[in-house]
Design a protein around this motif. Structure first.
Motif, mmCIF file in Angstrom:
data_model
loop_
_atom_site.group_PDB
_atom_site.id
_atom_site.type_symbol
_atom_site.label_atom_id
_atom_site.label_comp_id
_atom_site.label_asym_id
_atom_site.label_seq_id
_atom_site.Cartn_x
_atom_site.Cartn_y
_atom_site.Cartn_z
ATOM 1 N N ASP A 184 53.646 -66.566 114.113
ATOM 2 C CA ASP A 184 54.593 -67.841 113.691
ATOM 3 C C ASP A 184 54.950 -68.048 112.180
ATOM 4 O OD1 ASP A 184 54.811 -71.362 115.431
ATOM 5 O OD2 ASP A 184 55.930 -70.847 114.265
ATOM 6 N N VAL A 185 55.541 -69.346 111.553
ATOM 7 C CA VAL A 185 56.136 -69.913 110.637
ATOM 8 C C VAL A 185 55.175 -69.947 109.706
ATOM 9 C CG1 VAL A 185 57.834 -70.654 108.810
ATOM 10 C CG2 VAL A 185 58.694 -69.965 110.788
ATOM 11 N N LYS A 186 54.430 -69.012 109.086
ATOM 12 C CA LYS A 186 53.656 -69.577 107.948
ATOM 13 C C LYS A 186 51.956 -69.141 108.088
ATOM 14 C CE LYS A 186 56.124 -73.281 105.332
ATOM 15 N NZ LYS A 186 56.567 -72.721 104.070
ATOM 16 N N MET A 187 52.819 -68.166 108.930
ATOM 17 C CA MET A 187 51.079 -67.491 109.885
ATOM 18 C C MET A 187 50.391 -66.656 109.898
ATOM 19 S SD MET A 187 49.745 -71.618 110.964
ATOM 20 C CE MET A 187 48.273 -70.905 112.107
ATOM 21 N N LYS A 188 49.235 -65.835 109.654
ATOM 22 C CA LYS A 188 49.352 -64.752 109.212
ATOM 23 C C LYS A 188 47.891 -64.314 109.620
ATOM 24 C CE LYS A 188 48.335 -65.433 104.402
ATOM 25 N NZ LYS A 188 48.473 -65.550 103.184
ATOM 26 N N GLU A 189 47.809 -63.259 109.510
ATOM 27 C CA GLU A 189 46.123 -62.555 110.422
ATOM 28 C C GLU A 189 46.275 -61.400 109.931
ATOM 29 O OE1 GLU A 189 45.166 -65.027 114.542
ATOM 30 O OE2 GLU A 189 45.120 -62.575 114.447
ATOM 31 N N LYS A 190 45.063 -61.180 109.233
ATOM 32 C CA LYS A 190 44.781 -59.903 108.892
ATOM 33 C C LYS A 190 44.097 -58.889 109.430
ATOM 34 C CE LYS A 190 42.102 -61.773 104.603
ATOM 35 N NZ LYS A 190 40.655 -61.859 103.848
ATOM 36 N N GLY A 191 45.102 -57.594 109.374
ATOM 37 C CA GLY A 191 45.071 -56.443 110.156
ATOM 38 C C GLY A 191 43.463 -55.662 109.847
ATOM 39 N N ASP A 192 43.849 -54.321 110.251
ATOM 40 C CA ASP A 192 42.350 -53.128 109.955
ATOM 41 C C ASP A 192 42.414 -53.338 108.294
ATOM 42 O OD1 ASP A 192 44.231 -51.644 112.825
ATOM 43 O OD2 ASP A 192 41.651 -53.392 112.894
#
Lengths: 115, 113
Positions: free
Chosen positions: A51-59
Motif C-alpha cells: 500500500d502507499v507508504k507501506m513497505k516490507e523487507k524482502g530477502d
C-alpha cells in the motif's frame, strides 16, 4: 492490458553514487515488488509494498531502500552503489486478494552496471 | 536448498518436439504461476493454477497442478523457435502461517530450427 514501466532499460553508474530506479504501473494494483535477477540465483525479492507508504523487507534488502508515495509508483534507491549491485532489476505489481498474492505483472527490467 | 525447484535447468530441443518442465514446492502451495522471460527482458505471465488437478492451456502450452505432490508441470507440444526463453514458476506458499511469493530458478529453453 496491465502496463508496468521502468525508468531505464540500461544504466551505468559509478561506485558510491546514489541511484534511483523508478517503476510505474497503471492498473491500480495494491502490491508492488522490486527484485534483482542474477545468473544461477534466480529472482530475489528486495522490497515489497502492499500500500502507499507501506513497505516490507524482502530477502535481500541490505544496501537498498524504497519509497512509495503514490499507489502507482514504487522507487528503489541504492544509497551508495557498489559493484556487487550490478544486476538486472525487475519491478512487478499485482492485485492483493484476500491477504494473498496473485499473478504478478513485470516491467521490462533495468540492467544496472556499477563501475 | 530452493523452496521451489525447477527441472531441468536447461533444455535444448529440435523444433517440433514436445517437452516438459517441472516445478516442485517444498512448502504448501496456494497458487502456482508460470511465467516466460525472453533473454534480457521482463517476465510475462502465462498461466495460474490454484486447484489440485487443474489444467490450463494457452496455445501449445499446457500446465497442470498436482496438489498431492505439490508439483506443477508445463508441457509444450510441437515446440517452435518462438517458445525459446526462460520459463519460471512462481508460487503462493505459506511459511509459519505467513504468505510468501517465491520463484524457481528457471528453465532455459532453446529450440533448434
Amino acid at each position: 492490458d496491465v502496463k508496468v514501466t521502468q525508468s531505464s532499460r540500461y544504466l551505468v553508474k559509478r561506485t558510491g553514487e546514489k541511484v534511483f530506479l523508478e517503476c510505474v504501473q497503471d492498473m491500480d494494483h495494491e502490491n508492488m515488488f522490486w527484485y534483482r535477477q542474477d545468473p544461477g540465483l534466480g529472482l530475489r525479492l528486495i522490497y515489497f509494498s502492499y500500500d502507499v507508504k507501506m513497505k516490507e523487507k524482502g530477502d535481500i534488502p541490505e544496501g537498498y531502500s524504497v519509497s512509495r508515495e503514490k499507489k502507482e509508483r514504487f522507487s528503489l534507491i541504492l544509497e551508495s552503489a557498489s559493484t556487487n549491485q550490478t544486476s538486472m532489476y525487475l519491478c512487478a505489481s499485482s492485485l492483493r486478494v484476500r491477504m494473498r498474492y496473485n499473478e504478478q505483472f513485470f516491467g521490462p527490467g533495468t540492467r544496472l552496471t556499477v563501475l | 536448498s530452493q523452496e521451489l525447484e525447477q527441472s531441468p535447468q536447461s533444455l535444448i530441443v529440435q523444433e517440433g518436439k514436445n517437452l516438459t518442465i517441472n516445478c516442485t514446492s517444498s512448502k504448501t502451495l496456494y497458487g502456482l504461476y508460470w511465467y516466460k522471460q525472453k533473454y534480457g527482458e521482463g517476465l510475462i505471465f502465462l498461466m495460474m493454477l490454484q486447484k489440485g488437478g487443474e489444467e490450463k492451456s494457452h496455445e501449445k502450452i499446457t500446465a497442470k497442478l498436482d496438489e498431492k505432490k505439490q508439483q506443477s508441470s508445463l508441457h509444450i507440444t510441437a515446440s517452435q523457435p518462438s517458445h525459446a526463453g526462460i520459463y519460471l514458476c512462481g508460487a503462493d506458499v505459506t511459511t509459519s502461517g505467513t504468505y510468501k511469493y517465491i520463484f524457481g530458478t528457471g528453465t532455459r529453453l532453446k529450440v533448434l530450427a
